[in-house]
Design a protein around this motif. Structure first.
Motif, PDB file in Angstrom:
ATOM      1  N   PRO A 151       0.830  -1.206   0.000  1.00 20.12           N
ATOM      2  CA  PRO A 151       0.000   0.000   0.000  1.00 20.12           C
ATOM      3  C   PRO A 151       0.862   1.253   0.000  1.00 20.12           C
ATOM      4  N   GLU A 152       0.373   2.232  -0.709  1.00 20.10           N
ATOM      5  CA  GLU A 152       1.132   3.480  -0.838  1.00 20.10           C
ATOM      6  C   GLU A 152       1.187   4.205   0.501  1.00 20.10           C
ATOM      7  N   ALA A 153       2.363   4.573   0.920  1.00 24.07           N
ATOM      8  CA  ALA A 153       2.534   5.253   2.206  1.00 24.07           C
ATOM      9  C   ALA A 153       1.998   6.681   2.113  1.00 24.07           C
ATOM     10  N   ARG A 154       1.386   7.121   3.231  1.00 19.99           N
ATOM     11  CA  ARG A 154       0.876   8.486   3.275  1.00 19.99           C
ATOM     12  C   ARG A 154       2.056   9.459   3.335  1.00 19.99           C
ATOM     13  N   PRO A 155       2.070  10.480   2.485  1.00 16.47           N
ATOM     14  CA  PRO A 155       3.190  11.429   2.515  1.00 16.47           C
ATOM     15  C   PRO A 155       3.235  12.175   3.842  1.00 16.47           C
ATOM     16  N   GLU A 156       4.438  12.523   4.244  1.00 20.44           N
ATOM     17  CA  GLU A 156       4.615  13.272   5.490  1.00 20.44           C
ATOM     18  C   GLU A 156       3.984  14.653   5.350  1.00 20.44           C
ATOM     19  N   PRO A 157       3.085  15.033   6.255  1.00 19.89           N
ATOM     20  CA  PRO A 157       2.428  16.342   6.130  1.00 19.89           C
ATOM     21  C   PRO A 157       3.413  17.477   6.411  1.00 19.89           C
ATOM     22  N   ASP A 158       3.161  18.609   5.776  1.00 14.29           N
ATOM     23  CA  ASP A 158       4.021  19.755   6.026  1.00 14.29           C
ATOM     24  C   ASP A 158       3.614  20.442   7.338  1.00 14.29           C
TER      25      ASP A 158
ATOM     26  N   ASP B 203     -14.635  20.311   3.776  1.00 13.38           N
ATOM     27  CA  ASP B 203     -13.597  20.689   2.812  1.00 13.38           C
ATOM     28  C   ASP B 203     -12.218  20.167   3.204  1.00 13.38           C
ATOM     29  N   GLU B 204     -12.162  19.347   4.234  1.00 17.41           N
ATOM     30  CA  GLU B 204     -10.888  18.829   4.722  1.00 17.41           C
ATOM     31  C   GLU B 204     -10.673  17.405   4.212  1.00 17.41           C
ATOM     32  N   GLU B 205      -9.678  17.229   3.339  1.00 21.13           N
ATOM     33  CA  GLU B 205      -9.426  15.918   2.747  1.00 21.13           C
ATOM     34  C   GLU B 205      -9.041  14.875   3.791  1.00 21.13           C
ATOM     35  N   ALA B 206      -8.382  15.317   4.858  1.00 21.05           N
ATOM     36  CA  ALA B 206      -7.921  14.366   5.872  1.00 21.05           C
ATOM     37  C   ALA B 206      -9.044  13.904   6.794  1.00 21.05           C
ATOM     38  N   ALA B 207     -10.175  14.596   6.778  1.00 21.86           N
ATOM     39  CA  ALA B 207     -11.314  14.197   7.614  1.00 21.86           C
ATOM     40  C   ALA B 207     -12.152  13.182   6.848  1.00 21.86           C
TER      41      ALA B 207
ATOM     42  N   ALA C  53     -18.753  11.134  20.815  1.00 22.16           N
ATOM     43  CA  ALA C  53     -18.475  11.304  19.391  1.00 22.16           C
ATOM     44  C   ALA C  53     -17.261  12.213  19.178  1.00 22.16           C
ATOM     45  N   GLU C  54     -17.169  13.289  19.977  1.00 22.09           N
ATOM     46  CA  GLU C  54     -16.004  14.174  19.853  1.00 22.09           C
ATOM     47  C   GLU C  54     -14.720  13.430  20.225  1.00 22.09           C
ATOM     48  N   SER C  55     -14.821  12.539  21.199  1.00 24.29           N
ATOM     49  CA  SER C  55     -13.653  11.735  21.582  1.00 24.29           C
ATOM     50  C   SER C  55     -13.230  10.818  20.438  1.00 24.29           C
ATOM     51  N   ARG C  56     -14.213  10.288  19.704  1.00 29.09           N
ATOM     52  CA  ARG C  56     -13.928   9.455  18.532  1.00 29.09           C
ATOM     53  C   ARG C  56     -13.171  10.246  17.476  1.00 29.09           C
ATOM     54  N   HIS C  57     -13.591  11.476  17.268  1.00 26.70           N
ATOM     55  CA  HIS C  57     -12.937  12.334  16.284  1.00 26.70           C
ATOM     56  C   HIS C  57     -11.495  12.642  16.701  1.00 26.70           C
ATOM     57  N   GLN C  58     -11.269  12.761  18.002  1.00 25.66           N
ATOM     58  CA  GLN C  58      -9.907  13.008  18.480  1.00 25.66           C
ATOM     59  C   GLN C  58      -8.970  11.865  18.087  1.00 25.66           C
ATOM     60  N   GLU C  59      -9.470  10.644  18.207  1.00 25.37           N
ATOM     61  CA  GLU C  59      -8.631   9.486  17.875  1.00 25.37           C
ATOM     62  C   GLU C  59      -8.196   9.535  16.404  1.00 25.37           C
ATOM     63  N   HIS C  60      -9.078  10.043  15.540  1.00 24.41           N
ATOM     64  CA  HIS C  60      -8.733  10.160  14.120  1.00 24.41           C
ATOM     65  C   HIS C  60      -7.532  11.086  13.939  1.00 24.41           C
ATOM     66  N   TRP C  61      -7.589  12.266  14.582  1.00 26.60           N
ATOM     67  CA  TRP C  61      -6.500  13.235  14.409  1.00 26.60           C
ATOM     68  C   TRP C  61      -5.224  12.782  15.129  1.00 26.60           C
ATOM     69  N   ILE C  62      -5.374  12.111  16.246  1.00 21.26           N
ATOM     70  CA  ILE C  62      -4.201  11.583  16.944  1.00 21.26           C
ATOM     71  C   ILE C  62      -3.487  10.554  16.079  1.00 21.26           C
ATOM     72  N   GLY C  63      -4.287   9.710  15.389  1.00 19.11           N
ATOM     73  CA  GLY C  63      -3.688   8.719  14.501  1.00 19.11           C
ATOM     74  C   GLY C  63      -2.939   9.354  13.350  1.00 19.11           C
ATOM     75  N   LEU C  64      -3.467  10.433  12.796  1.00 18.59           N
ATOM     76  CA  LEU C  64      -2.795  11.119  11.687  1.00 18.59           C
ATOM     77  C   LEU C  64      -1.554  11.879  12.155  1.00 18.59           C
ATOM     78  N   LEU C  65      -1.658  12.483  13.320  1.00 14.64           N
ATOM     79  CA  LEU C  65      -0.560  13.333  13.796  1.00 14.64           C
ATOM     80  C   LEU C  65       0.604  12.526  14.366  1.00 14.64           C
ATOM     81  N   GLY C  66       0.314  11.370  14.931  1.00 11.43           N
ATOM     82  CA  GLY C  66       1.384  10.575  15.531  1.00 11.43           C
ATOM     83  C   GLY C  66       2.042  11.332  16.674  1.00 11.43           C
ATOM     84  N   GLU C  67       3.354  11.462  16.599  1.00 13.09           N
ATOM     85  CA  GLU C  67       4.087  12.130  17.672  1.00 13.09           C
ATOM     86  C   GLU C  67       3.743  13.607  17.781  1.00 13.09           C
TER      87      GLU C  67
END
Length: 368
Positions: free
Chosen positions: A8-15, A113-117, A57-71
């Motif tokens: 699978p194609e790796a997600r590019p490192e966000p700026d 309008d947020e592609e990452a969401a 539900a807001e806590s669920r959304h937090q997990e999404h951003w935590i997963g994307l942000l990592g460290e």
């Protein structure tokens, strides 16, 4: 034929800019969760369960951003202005402001309008706005009667007395005349508003009372002829069709005869809630107090001895600030952005004042 599996194609490192945006989303979700949980602590029953479900539900959304942000999720960011206002005004004024701001926050969610969401998150925010809208409607209903009179009274006092003072002042009269005119306008307007609100609310309540069945009528139900079924006419007059009215009337008369029960006859639904309407005295006092407080602001410079253009500019500036505040407050409680409402209020108030000031200048020149 190539049998090698494709990784699978790796997600590019966000700026950095993207990381900051995601961190702000995470901060918003964390603050919104706390706000919903704090609100739930003040509520009970179904409202509490709904608010806790929103927090989850807001806590669920937090997990999404935590997963994307990592460290990068460890970095604390400040939430956006609307979310911060939501928390601050909630602590200051209570749940009605929290729910109104939460409705605005959920409605203006950037996730569409947020592609990452995810699409699910964007859909959640839309539905959350409707949930909060329904909860906020109950709080608005408790405010709408006397609050409506208060806001209208303050705005009328600000605009009418500013227009009166500027119009008279532009004609070139002395300070004592301007001050006397302003005080007279304050008293006359406040008394007129108070009397008008009292009559208006009392009249609406009397109209509601006229649609309420006479309590003594229910005692006649047990003696009605169930076959002639005169009661069906009452139900038909209240809006039921003939078969439904006959069935309802048979059940009501039978219950009254067998159980010696005197049920209440149905009232006509007027679409007006008595609690929302407020009381005549409450609306009257609110209107008087807030009209007076609004009408006092334009004459403050003249009370302290100012005159000429400095007094005009200060009077207009003070009224402008007050109009922005009242307009923004109505916008917040309506669940919409406060800025447009505040600017609309300012434009209407200054427009009226400008017309009377121009007329005062015209009459002053003519008289000269």
């Amino acid at each position: 034929m190539n049998n090698e599996s494709t990784a699978p194609e790796a997600r590019p490192e966000p700026d950095r800019r993207t990381i900051r945006r995601w961190q702000r989303y995470l901060a918003n979700e964390r603050l919104e969760e706390r706000v919903y949980r704090n609100l739930a602590d003040r509520r009970s029953g179904e409202d509490r369960e709904i608010l806790l479900a929103l927090a989850t539900a807001e806590s669920r959304h937090q997990e999404h951003w935590i997963g994307l942000l990592g460290e990068h999720a460890q970095k604390k960011r400040t939430p956006d202005l609307i979310t911060l206002s939501l928390a601050f005004l909630g602590r200051l004024f209570g749940s009605v402001f929290v729910l109104a701001l939460a409705q605005q926050s959920e409605t203006s969610s950037p996730y569409d309008d947020e592609e990452a969401a995810s699409a699910e998150m964007a859909a959640d925010e839309r539905i959350h706005a409707e949930v909060v809208r329904a909860l906020a409607a109950r709080s608005r209903a408790r405010l709408s009667g006397n609050f409506r009179a208060a806001v209208f009274g303050a705005n009328d006092g600000l605009v009418s007395n500013l227009a009166l003072v500027l119009g008279v002042g532009a004609a070139g009269v002395g300070n004592h005349v301007i001050l006397l005119t302003g005080v007279s306008g304050l008293l006359a307007g406040a008394l007129s508003m108070a009397a008008g609100e009292y009559i208006s609310v009392r009249s609406q309540r009397e109209l509601l009372d006229a649609s309420t069945p006479d309590p003594e009528s229910r005692h006649a139900l047990a003696d009605l002829n169930i076959d002639a079924n005169e009661l069906a006419l009452v139900f038909r007059a209240r809006g039921m069709d003939s078969p439904e009215a006959d069935a309802r009337a048979h059940r009501t008369i039978a219950a009254a005869k067998n159980k010696n029960v005197a049920p209440q006859l149905p009232s006509l639904d007027s679409g007006v809630d008595r609690d929302e309407l407020g009381t005549g005295l409450g609306a009257s006092l609110s209107s008087f107090a807030f009209f007076s407080s609004g009408a006092l602001i334009p004459i403050l410079p003249y009370i302290f001895g100012m005159s000429g253009l400095p007094a005009v500019f200060l009077s207009a500036g003070l009224v402008g600030i007050a109009l922005l505040f009242t307009g923004g407050t109505v916008g917040l409680l309506s669940g919409t952005a406060p800025g447009p409402r505040a600017l609309r209020q300012l434009a209407v108030g200054f427009g009226a004042a400008a017309v009377t000031y121009a007329l005062g200048l015209l009459f002053g020149v003519s008289a000269g």
